[in-house]
Design a protein around this motif. Structure first.
Motif, mmCIF file in Angstrom:
data_model
loop_
_atom_site.group_PDB
_atom_site.id
_atom_site.type_symbol
_atom_site.label_atom_id
_atom_site.label_comp_id
_atom_site.label_asym_id
_atom_site.label_seq_id
_atom_site.Cartn_x
_atom_site.Cartn_y
_atom_site.Cartn_z
ATOM 1 N N ALA A 178 41.509 41.795 37.734
ATOM 2 C CA ALA A 178 42.005 40.534 37.165
ATOM 3 C C ALA A 178 42.654 40.769 35.808
ATOM 4 O O ALA A 178 43.701 40.182 35.495
ATOM 5 C CB ALA A 178 40.855 39.534 37.047
ATOM 6 N N LYS A 179 42.063 41.626 35.005
ATOM 7 C CA LYS A 179 42.635 41.932 33.693
ATOM 8 C C LYS A 179 43.933 42.729 33.805
ATOM 9 O O LYS A 179 44.689 42.812 32.839
ATOM 10 C CB LYS A 179 41.602 42.692 32.843
ATOM 11 C CG LYS A 179 40.474 41.807 32.312
ATOM 12 C CD LYS A 179 39.496 42.605 31.482
ATOM 13 C CE LYS A 179 38.509 41.689 30.778
ATOM 14 N NZ LYS A 179 39.130 40.889 29.715
ATOM 15 N N ALA A 180 44.166 43.302 34.977
ATOM 16 C CA ALA A 180 45.429 44.001 35.232
ATOM 17 C C ALA A 180 46.432 43.086 35.940
ATOM 18 O O ALA A 180 47.448 43.563 36.445
ATOM 19 C CB ALA A 180 45.175 45.246 36.070
ATOM 20 N N GLY A 181 46.109 41.783 36.000
ATOM 21 C CA GLY A 181 47.040 40.814 36.569
ATOM 22 C C GLY A 181 46.919 40.610 38.066
ATOM 23 O O GLY A 181 47.789 39.971 38.670
ATOM 24 N N ARG A 182 45.828 41.109 38.677
ATOM 25 C CA ARG A 182 45.678 40.966 40.128
ATOM 26 C C ARG A 182 44.863 39.708 40.468
ATOM 27 O O ARG A 182 43.923 39.354 39.755
ATOM 28 C CB ARG A 182 44.981 42.199 40.712
ATOM 29 C CG ARG A 182 45.673 43.522 40.394
ATOM 30 C CD ARG A 182 47.046 43.644 41.041
ATOM 31 N NE ARG A 182 47.750 44.824 40.600
ATOM 32 C CZ ARG A 182 47.690 46.012 41.186
ATOM 33 N NH1 ARG A 182 46.910 46.191 42.227
ATOM 34 N NH2 ARG A 182 48.416 47.023 40.724
ATOM 35 N N ARG A 183 45.216 39.089 41.568
ATOM 36 C CA ARG A 183 44.500 37.910 42.072
ATOM 37 C C ARG A 183 43.491 38.385 43.113
ATOM 38 O O ARG A 183 43.861 38.912 44.163
ATOM 39 C CB ARG A 183 45.488 36.923 42.683
ATOM 40 C CG ARG A 183 44.886 35.598 43.087
ATOM 41 C CD ARG A 183 45.962 34.608 43.491
ATOM 42 N NE ARG A 183 46.800 34.253 42.338
ATOM 43 C CZ ARG A 183 47.781 33.363 42.394
ATOM 44 N NH1 ARG A 183 48.071 32.768 43.525
ATOM 45 N NH2 ARG A 183 48.476 33.077 41.315
ATOM 46 N N VAL A 184 42.208 38.187 42.827
ATOM 47 C CA VAL A 184 41.143 38.791 43.616
ATOM 48 C C VAL A 184 40.207 37.715 44.166
ATOM 49 O O VAL A 184 39.828 36.789 43.444
ATOM 50 C CB VAL A 184 40.324 39.789 42.769
ATOM 51 C CG1 VAL A 184 39.293 40.503 43.628
ATOM 52 C CG2 VAL A 184 41.245 40.807 42.089
ATOM 53 N N LEU A 185 39.809 37.872 45.407
ATOM 54 C CA LEU A 185 38.793 37.017 46.023
ATOM 55 C C LEU A 185 37.549 37.852 46.275
ATOM 56 O O LEU A 185 37.611 38.886 46.949
ATOM 57 C CB LEU A 185 39.303 36.438 47.346
ATOM 58 C CG LEU A 185 38.280 35.636 48.166
ATOM 59 C CD1 LEU A 185 37.858 34.374 47.417
ATOM 60 C CD2 LEU A 185 38.841 35.292 49.541
ATOM 61 N N VAL A 186 36.409 37.424 45.712
ATOM 62 C CA VAL A 186 35.120 38.092 45.937
ATOM 63 C C VAL A 186 34.311 37.228 46.898
ATOM 64 O O VAL A 186 34.147 36.023 46.673
ATOM 65 C CB VAL A 186 34.346 38.296 44.620
ATOM 66 C CG1 VAL A 186 33.022 39.013 44.891
ATOM 67 C CG2 VAL A 186 35.179 39.079 43.616
ATOM 68 N N LEU A 187 33.810 37.834 47.966
ATOM 69 C CA LEU A 187 33.050 37.122 48.993
ATOM 70 C C LEU A 187 31.616 37.630 49.026
ATOM 71 O O LEU A 187 31.387 38.841 49.147
ATOM 72 C CB LEU A 187 33.707 37.313 50.359
ATOM 73 C CG LEU A 187 35.144 36.772 50.487
ATOM 74 C CD1 LEU A 187 35.768 37.227 51.791
ATOM 75 C CD2 LEU A 187 35.162 35.254 50.373
ATOM 76 N N GLU A 188 30.659 36.717 48.919
ATOM 77 C CA GLU A 188 29.234 37.051 48.874
ATOM 78 C C GLU A 188 28.516 36.365 50.039
ATOM 79 O O GLU A 188 28.668 35.158 50.247
ATOM 80 C CB GLU A 188 28.643 36.597 47.539
ATOM 81 C CG GLU A 188 27.127 36.574 47.455
ATOM 82 C CD GLU A 188 26.494 37.933 47.675
ATOM 83 O OE1 GLU A 188 25.553 38.023 48.482
ATOM 84 O OE2 GLU A 188 26.948 38.912 47.046
ATOM 85 N N GLN A 189 27.725 37.132 50.798
ATOM 86 C CA GLN A 189 27.041 36.551 51.953
ATOM 87 C C GLN A 189 25.918 35.593 51.558
ATOM 88 O O GLN A 189 25.629 34.631 52.275
ATOM 89 C CB GLN A 189 26.510 37.671 52.850
ATOM 90 C CG GLN A 189 25.557 38.658 52.176
ATOM 91 C CD GLN A 189 24.093 38.334 52.369
ATOM 92 O OE1 GLN A 189 23.717 37.713 53.351
ATOM 93 N NE2 GLN A 189 23.261 38.737 51.415
ATOM 94 N N HIS A 190 25.297 35.814 50.395
ATOM 95 C CA HIS A 190 24.183 34.980 49.947
ATOM 96 C C HIS A 190 24.702 33.718 49.247
ATOM 97 O O HIS A 190 25.857 33.664 48.821
ATOM 98 C CB HIS A 190 23.310 35.805 49.000
ATOM 99 C CG HIS A 190 22.070 35.115 48.531
ATOM 100 N ND1 HIS A 190 21.360 34.238 49.306
ATOM 101 C CD2 HIS A 190 21.408 35.179 47.338
ATOM 102 C CE1 HIS A 190 20.312 33.799 48.622
ATOM 103 N NE2 HIS A 190 20.329 34.355 47.440
#
Length: 612
Positions: free
Chosen positions: A85-97
């Motif tokens: 994100a700090k490098a300008g990337r759009r990220v989705l984090v997925l958590e099962q819990h």
């Protein structure tokens, strides 16, 4: 010059050229500027915290134009996401819990707050590189409080009857404390000190093996140079028990020198002395605890990911990693109720662990690739854990609870009692529990009394075999039946019998108590066999070729690994796993970038001449 010398010289030249290539970074730099700012007051509003830490997955919450998807929201996943994100990337984090943070999450039961896995962290003193990295990733908002100077206490025998050895903060204090307790063992203690410090000085080899191109790293492993160049590599294949037994015949000193092995989960006869040395060194400058509890880690990283256009969502069990027609990773499928939602991105990163990623998430054709089978053949599952969570009426001060962690063993032959326990039947195991880690989160956190007045908590951890509980693995959580609950209760009762001797004032103050088996770990943190530290950190894992092979890049194009299986276990190990992963994705050496930023921010500002 002989042929061997020429070959060695040529190999070293290749290494220097490869490292020079890494130092000439090309991608965007997440450490371009100092991100720290003064910490804001602790956020205690439950709705505000819930909005960050319990965001639930739905297809409409998935950002458009994703650059990366990360599976798992432990520190390995969150730190990698922040770096991107700090490098300008759009990220989705997925958590099962349902709670975000992996082993960094907290949970509440009957008004009591418990940490899932963060009990204490070393190397968080001001000025340390680890502290600087964490401050950058949380923009200075995550605060750390020091634990007492005696952060650990070791009991060999029955609590209160056996004298506890208190492990002291500081290099001199740590080893001088040993010399004072064992005045006739100075030579052995001096040698242990020299060996552990020497091993840690050779840790750079681990980073080099992961940064070099894999063929070159393997060539270096087979060259015979590494044991000569790195004490870490030289001692990696020797067991902790072998080294310590060779230093002294004093059984009590052997136990004290080995006491911390549960923090990486390997018996002394199987543990690498190099791994053990890393853990000893990790706490030499003391231990720290996150102010406000472990939940603050996720609370101060998730907004940075969201600010860059990404998101972090829970209750999002990833069913599979999707591959395109060329065998490249291109997305994931997520189960939402009875539906399966497919999400696509050019980069897929897994913080789910090596076994989950390769054996459960990849399709069969990728799983069968020789390179993946080779990696799986190098490692095995770590030992599983059993936890007890206790909620108490009364403050820590009133109940006599300490911020110091207790390692309680019934005797001083740690390897023998552990082996006897782990090879026993489940009916006999609870009668011979060989080790307890007893910790009091409410005594460590200065904000606790303000947030939870008149209450205290204890967490107790020991080892357990997955096989003892395996017959209930397919039963739904909280509905596994009386036999399962009765088995858990035999462990809980045996654990508390010892804890009551350590803290006698709590026996009639218990409001809440619960046991967590390996199946609990399997459900809540998705560890395949209830293990705490991912793949086993034994001597095989610590050998040079395994270190070189366990890297972020995988044989599946566009698929990367992050977290503790990439580097080593625990919070800091998983954090460095994230740094290696983001380095690979961004095609730049982030360890060098953060070193440069630290140097710039610490440089004197008054030693230059003003221009006229």
């Amino acid at each position: 010059m002989g042929l061997c010398a020429l070959l060695a010289f040529g190999l070293l030249l290749l290494l220097l050229l490869a490292l020079l290539r890494w130092s000439c970074s090309r991608g965007p730099n997440p450490f371009a500027a100092d991100a720290r700012r003064p910490p804001a007051p602790l956020v205690t509003d439950k709705a505000a915290r819930r909005a960050v830490l319990k965001a639930v997955f739905s297809a409409d919450k998935v950002p458009a134009g994703l650059d990366a998807i990360i599976i798992g929201s432990g520190i390995g996943g969150l730190a990698a996401a922040v770096l991107l994100a700090k490098a300008g990337r759009r990220v989705l984090v997925l958590e099962q819990h349902g709670k975000l943070g992996g082993c960094c999450h907290t949970f509440s039961e009957k008004g009591f707050e418990f940490d899932a896995g963060i009990h204490y962290v070393g190397q968080m003193h001001e000025g340390s590189m680890t502290r600087f990295i964490v401050d950058q990733l949380t923009e200075g908002q995550l605060e750390w409080v020091p634990m007492p100077a005696a952060y650990d206490a070791v009991v060999l025998g029955e609590p209160r009857r056996s004298r506890a050895h208190r492990v002291l903060t500081g290099e001199k204090e740590y080893f001088n404390g040993l010399r004072e307790r064992f005045p006739g063992e100075t030579a052995a203690i001096n040698k242990f000190e020299q060996l552990t410090k020497s091993v840690v000085s050779g840790m750079k080899a681990v980073g080099i093996l992961k940064l070099l191109p894999l063929p070159l790293a393997r060539l270096l492993c087979r060259s015979g140079l590494l044991p000569w160049l790195s004490p870490f590599c030289r001692m990696a294949s020797r067991s902790l028990k072998d080294v310590v037994d060779g230093l002294t015949a004093n059984a009590e000193l052997r136990a004290i020198l080995s006491y911390i092995f549960p923090t990486y989960g390997v018996l002394p006869s199987k543990a690498s002395f190099s791994m053990h040395s890393v853990l000893v060194n990790h706490y030499l400058h003391g231990a720290w605890y996150p102010k406000g509890g472990a939940g603050e880690i996720a609370f101060h990283t998730i907004p940075i990911i969201q600010r860059a256009g990404g998101n972090v969502l829970g209750r999002a069990p990833v069913q599979s990693i999707l591959l395109d027609s060329q065998g490249k990773a291109c997305g994931v499928s997520v189960k939402k109720g009875q539906e399966v939602v497919k999400i696509f991105a050019p980069t897929i990163i897994s913080d789910a662990g090596l076994f989950n990623t390769y054996e459960r998430l990849l399709p069969a054709e990728a799983r069968a690739l020789p390179e993946i089978q080779s990696q799986l053949g190098m490692v095995k599952h770590g030992e599983a854990g059993f936890s007890v969570f206790v909620g108490l009426t009364g403050s820590s001060q009133e109940l006599g609870l300490e911020a110091t962690n207790y390692f309680v063993y019934p005797g001083n032959n740690l390897d023998e009692i552990m082996k006897r326990y782990l090879t026993s039947s489940r009916d006999e195991a609870a009668k011979s529990i060989p080790f307890l880690f007893v910790t009091c989160p409410s005594a460590k956190d200065p904000t606790w009394e303000m947030r939870h007045p008149g209450k205290s908590t204890l967490a107790i951890v020991t080892f357990a075999k997955y096989e003892w509980f395996e017959e209930w693995k397919d039963e739904p959580v909280n509905k596994r039946g009386d036999a399962y609950e009765d088995l858990k209760k035999t462990f809980v009762d045996a654990v508390m019998e010892v804890v009551f001797k350590l803290y006698p004032n709590i026996e009639d103050k218990i409001e809440y108590i619960s046991g967590g088996s390996p199946l609990t770990n399997q459900h809540y943190i998705a560890s395949p066999r209830g293990e705490i530290y991912g793949i086993d950190h034994d001597t095989t894992r610590m050998r040079a070729e395994a270190i070189a092979t366990m890297r972020p890049q995988t044989v599946v194009p566009n698929l990367y690994l992050t977290g503790q299986d990439v580097f080593t276990c625990g919070f800091v190990g998983a954090l460095h796993g994230a740094l290696f992963c983001a380095s690979a994705v961004l095609n730049r050496n982030l360890h060098l970038d953060v070193l440069r930023l630290r140097k710039r921010t610490q440089a004197p500002t008054n030693n230059y001449k003003k221009r006229d």
